[in-house]
Motif scaffolding. Structure first.
Motif, PDB file in Angstrom:
ATOM      1  N   SER A   1       0.840  -1.198   0.000  1.00 19.07           N
ATOM      2  CA  SER A   1       0.000   0.000   0.000  1.00 19.07           C
ATOM      3  C   SER A   1       0.877   1.251   0.000  1.00 19.07           C
ATOM      4  O   SER A   1       2.112   1.182  -0.045  1.00 19.07           O
ATOM      5  N   ASP A   2       0.231   2.405   0.092  1.00 11.57           N
ATOM      6  CA  ASP A   2       0.970   3.665   0.154  1.00 11.57           C
ATOM      7  C   ASP A   2       1.852   3.734   1.394  1.00 11.57           C
ATOM      8  O   ASP A   2       2.816   4.513   1.427  1.00 11.57           O
ATOM      9  N   ARG A   3       1.521   2.939   2.402  1.00  7.00           N
ATOM     10  CA  ARG A   3       2.355   2.901   3.608  1.00  7.00           C
ATOM     11  C   ARG A   3       3.597   2.044   3.417  1.00  7.00           C
ATOM     12  O   ARG A   3       4.440   1.950   4.299  1.00  7.00           O
ATOM     13  N   GLY A   4       3.689   1.381   2.250  1.00  3.03           N
ATOM     14  CA  GLY A   4       4.837   0.530   1.990  1.00  3.03           C
ATOM     15  C   GLY A   4       4.729  -0.846   2.600  1.00  3.03           C
ATOM     16  O   GLY A   4       5.717  -1.575   2.697  1.00  3.03           O
ATOM     17  N   GLU A   5       3.514  -1.229   3.022  1.00  3.48           N
ATOM     18  CA  GLU A   5       3.293  -2.523   3.662  1.00  3.48           C
ATOM     19  C   GLU A   5       2.205  -3.302   2.931  1.00  3.48           C
ATOM     20  O   GLU A   5       1.338  -2.725   2.266  1.00  3.48           O
ATOM     21  N   LEU A   6       2.253  -4.613   3.083  1.00  4.11           N
ATOM     22  CA  LEU A   6       1.149  -5.455   2.641  1.00  4.11           C
ATOM     23  C   LEU A   6       0.035  -5.333   3.669  1.00  4.11           C
ATOM     24  O   LEU A   6       0.280  -5.398   4.879  1.00  4.11           O
ATOM     25  N   GLU A   7      -1.186  -5.157   3.201  1.00  2.19           N
ATOM     26  CA  GLU A   7      -2.309  -4.908   4.115  1.00  2.19           C
ATOM     27  C   GLU A   7      -3.187  -6.148   4.247  1.00  2.19           C
ATOM     28  O   GLU A   7      -3.590  -6.755   3.246  1.00  2.19           O
ATOM     29  N   ILE A   8      -3.525  -6.493   5.487  1.00  3.44           N
ATOM     30  CA  ILE A   8      -4.395  -7.638   5.725  1.00  3.44           C
ATOM     31  C   ILE A   8      -5.798  -7.359   5.190  1.00  3.44           C
ATOM     32  O   ILE A   8      -6.518  -8.283   4.786  1.00  3.44           O
ATOM     33  N   THR A   9      -6.184  -6.073   5.135  1.00  4.40           N
ATOM     34  CA  THR A   9      -7.492  -5.740   4.574  1.00  4.40           C
ATOM     35  C   THR A   9      -7.544  -6.056   3.082  1.00  4.40           C
ATOM     36  O   THR A   9      -8.586  -6.465   2.556  1.00  4.40           O
ATOM     37  N   ASP A  10      -6.430  -5.868   2.378  1.00  5.57           N
ATOM     38  CA  ASP A  10      -6.389  -6.224   0.961  1.00  5.57           C
ATOM     39  C   ASP A  10      -6.533  -7.727   0.774  1.00  5.57           C
ATOM     40  O   ASP A  10      -7.185  -8.192  -0.175  1.00  5.57           O
ATOM     41  N   LEU A  11      -5.931  -8.476   1.683  1.00  7.08           N
ATOM     42  CA  LEU A  11      -6.045  -9.934   1.610  1.00  7.08           C
ATOM     43  C   LEU A  11      -7.479 -10.374   1.861  1.00  7.08           C
ATOM     44  O   LEU A  11      -8.037 -11.196   1.119  1.00  7.08           O
ATOM     45  N   ALA A  12      -8.111  -9.812   2.887  1.00  9.23           N
ATOM     46  CA  ALA A  12      -9.500 -10.152   3.182  1.00  9.23           C
ATOM     47  C   ALA A  12     -10.423  -9.735   2.033  1.00  9.23           C
ATOM     48  O   ALA A  12     -11.401 -10.423   1.714  1.00  9.23           O
ATOM     49  N   ARG A  13     -10.092  -8.604   1.400  1.00  6.82           N
ATOM     50  CA  ARG A  13     -10.928  -8.124   0.292  1.00  6.82           C
ATOM     51  C   ARG A  13     -10.901  -9.089  -0.889  1.00  6.82           C
ATOM     52  O   ARG A  13     -11.912  -9.263  -1.582  1.00  6.82           O
ATOM     53  N   ARG A  14      -9.786  -9.747  -1.131  1.00  9.86           N
ATOM     54  CA  ARG A  14      -9.715 -10.718  -2.218  1.00  9.86           C
ATOM     55  C   ARG A  14     -10.709 -11.854  -1.985  1.00  9.86           C
ATOM     56  O   ARG A  14     -11.379 -12.329  -2.913  1.00  9.86           O
ATOM     57  N   TYR A  15     -10.816 -12.298  -0.735  1.00 10.37           N
ATOM     58  CA  TYR A  15     -11.785 -13.345  -0.414  1.00 10.37           C
ATOM     59  C   TYR A  15     -13.203 -12.813  -0.518  1.00 10.37           C
ATOM     60  O   TYR A  15     -14.109 -13.498  -1.012  1.00 10.37           O
ATOM     61  N   MET A  16     -13.422 -11.573  -0.063  1.00  8.74           N
ATOM     62  CA  MET A  16     -14.767 -10.988  -0.131  1.00  8.74           C
ATOM     63  C   MET A  16     -15.233 -10.877  -1.584  1.00  8.74           C
ATOM     64  O   MET A  16     -16.374 -11.237  -1.909  1.00  8.74           O
ATOM     65  N   GLU A  17     -14.374 -10.395  -2.453  1.00 10.21           N
ATOM     66  CA  GLU A  17     -14.753 -10.218  -3.854  1.00 10.21           C
ATOM     67  C   GLU A  17     -14.993 -11.543  -4.565  1.00 10.21           C
ATOM     68  O   GLU A  17     -15.724 -11.591  -5.561  1.00 10.21           O
ATOM     69  N   ALA A  18     -14.404 -12.613  -4.032  1.00  9.71           N
ATOM     70  CA  ALA A  18     -14.635 -13.942  -4.598  1.00  9.71           C
ATOM     71  C   ALA A  18     -15.837 -14.632  -3.954  1.00  9.71           C
ATOM     72  O   ALA A  18     -16.156 -15.784  -4.283  1.00  9.71           O
ATOM     73  N   GLY A  19     -16.519 -13.934  -3.046  1.00  5.67           N
ATOM     74  CA  GLY A  19     -17.659 -14.523  -2.347  1.00  5.67           C
ATOM     75  C   GLY A  19     -17.268 -15.617  -1.383  1.00  5.67           C
ATOM     76  O   GLY A  19     -18.067 -16.505  -1.073  1.00  5.67           O
ATOM     77  N   ALA A  20     -16.019 -15.539  -0.863  1.00  2.79           N
ATOM     78  CA  ALA A  20     -15.511 -16.617  -0.016  1.00  2.79           C
ATOM     79  C   ALA A  20     -15.112 -16.117   1.365  1.00  2.79           C
ATOM     80  O   ALA A  20     -14.294 -16.743   2.048  1.00  2.79           O
ATOM     81  N   LEU A  21     -15.700 -15.000   1.807  1.00  2.00           N
ATOM     82  CA  LEU A  21     -15.371 -14.435   3.113  1.00  2.00           C
ATOM     83  C   LEU A  21     -16.560 -14.532   4.056  1.00  2.00           C
ATOM     84  O   LEU A  21     -17.647 -14.061   3.734  1.00  2.00           O
TER      85      LEU A  21
END
Length: 309
Positions: A193-213
């Protein structure tokens, strides 16, 4: 199912207390901070655990837990040379995870509540059955400090944002996550992200967008405490002290949990209780032995069994 405790970081918000010690080794009232997230994994029935921390602190954790056999666990250790976001745990631990479902808990998070164990085991069961991922939400007054999840009228997750200026809900994402075997691939595909880190919210969002969260709300009767500041550390210690004194129980008594879960034998628990008998922690172990029937092998349950969570 395997479990990871992420206990790295520099603890700058707790300086100078953390200049010479890892934050997760600081006491929260009467036991090291890491006991609390470890107890959550144990209540979920997880026995294979990886502790990730900075290289200079791993020897301390090895002294504290060894290989985990005293608790009926298999504990391994891995280095986090520098913190680059929570999903980094899945790249560091990829070989150890070895394609299995895995739970991640942050080393400075405390969870408490009646029914916590069954809730965690349900989440593990869903993921093991191939239902993607489960995260846990908690209603807060200051959601802008956290990852925030919003729901539609059918209680389905529709939005996940990291520390938004205008939160769409008051539901914060806690530091406990359960993922299927695809999580390492998803983590490897993330962009900092802009903070220079991998975000756990981005990871969770991938599952949400796939209908798997799946989102498991922690409602009334549950407590979620983050011990990242001096004030929150003191508040957590006061919370633990109050509950233990008022109810006469021990929160995150690892040997008690291990015995009641069937991870260790009565003799193993009794030996540990006697070694610590001068403390309320040690006496809680001995009380558990006296009050509870001999546990069945792990995974089995008596009819009507409602073991304490």
């Amino acid at each position: 199912m395997k479990g990871i405790i992420l206990a790295g970081g520099t603890g700058t918000r707790l300086h100078p207390a953390t200049l010479v010690v890892n934050k997760q080794l600081l006491p929260v009232y009467d036991k090291p901070m890491i006991y609390y997230p470890l107890s959550a994994l144990m209540l979920a029935g997880i026995r294979e655990i990886l502790i990730i921390s900075s290289p200079e602190y791993l020897p301390h954790y090895r002294i504290l837990f060894g290989d985990g056999s005293a608790l009926g666990l298999q504990i391994a250790y891995a280095q986090q040379p520098r913190p680059e976001g929570l999903p980094q745990a899945f790249t560091i631990g990829r070989d150890w995870i070895a394609g299995e479902p895995v739970a991640l808990v942050l080393g400075d998070n405390i969870f408490f509540g009646n029914g916590l164990g069954p809730m965690l085991r349900r989440a593990v069961g869903r993921v093991q059955a191939g239902e993607g991922a489960t995260i846990f939400s908690y209603r807060v007054d200051d959601p802008e400090r956290y990852g925030v999840i919003a729901f539609d009228s059918d209680a389905r997750a529709v939005s996940i944002e990291e520390k938004p200026e205008r939160p769409r809900s008051n539901h914060a994402i806690t530091g406990l996550y359960v993922f299927d075997a695809d999580v390492c691939d998803h983590a490897a595909a993330l962009i900092p992200s802009d903070r220079g880190e991998l975000e756990i919210t981005d990871l969770a969002r991938r599952y949400m967008e796939a209908g798997a969260l799946h989102v498991e709300p922690m409602g009334r009767g549950f407590a979620w405490l983050d011990t990242g500041t001096h004030d929150s550390l003191l508040e957590a210690a006061e919370f633990v002290r109050t509950i233990q004194h008022r109810q006469g129980i021990q929160i995150a008594c690892l040997e008690e949990i291990a015995y009641l879960q069937g991870f260790i034998t009565r003799d193993m628990a009794e030996a540990r209780g006697k070694a610590l008998v001068k403390t309320a922690y040690g006496r809680a172990i001995l009380t558990a032995i006296e009050d509870a029937p001999a546990p069945l092998p792990f995974g089995e349950r008596r009819a009507g069994d409602r073991r304490r969570g």
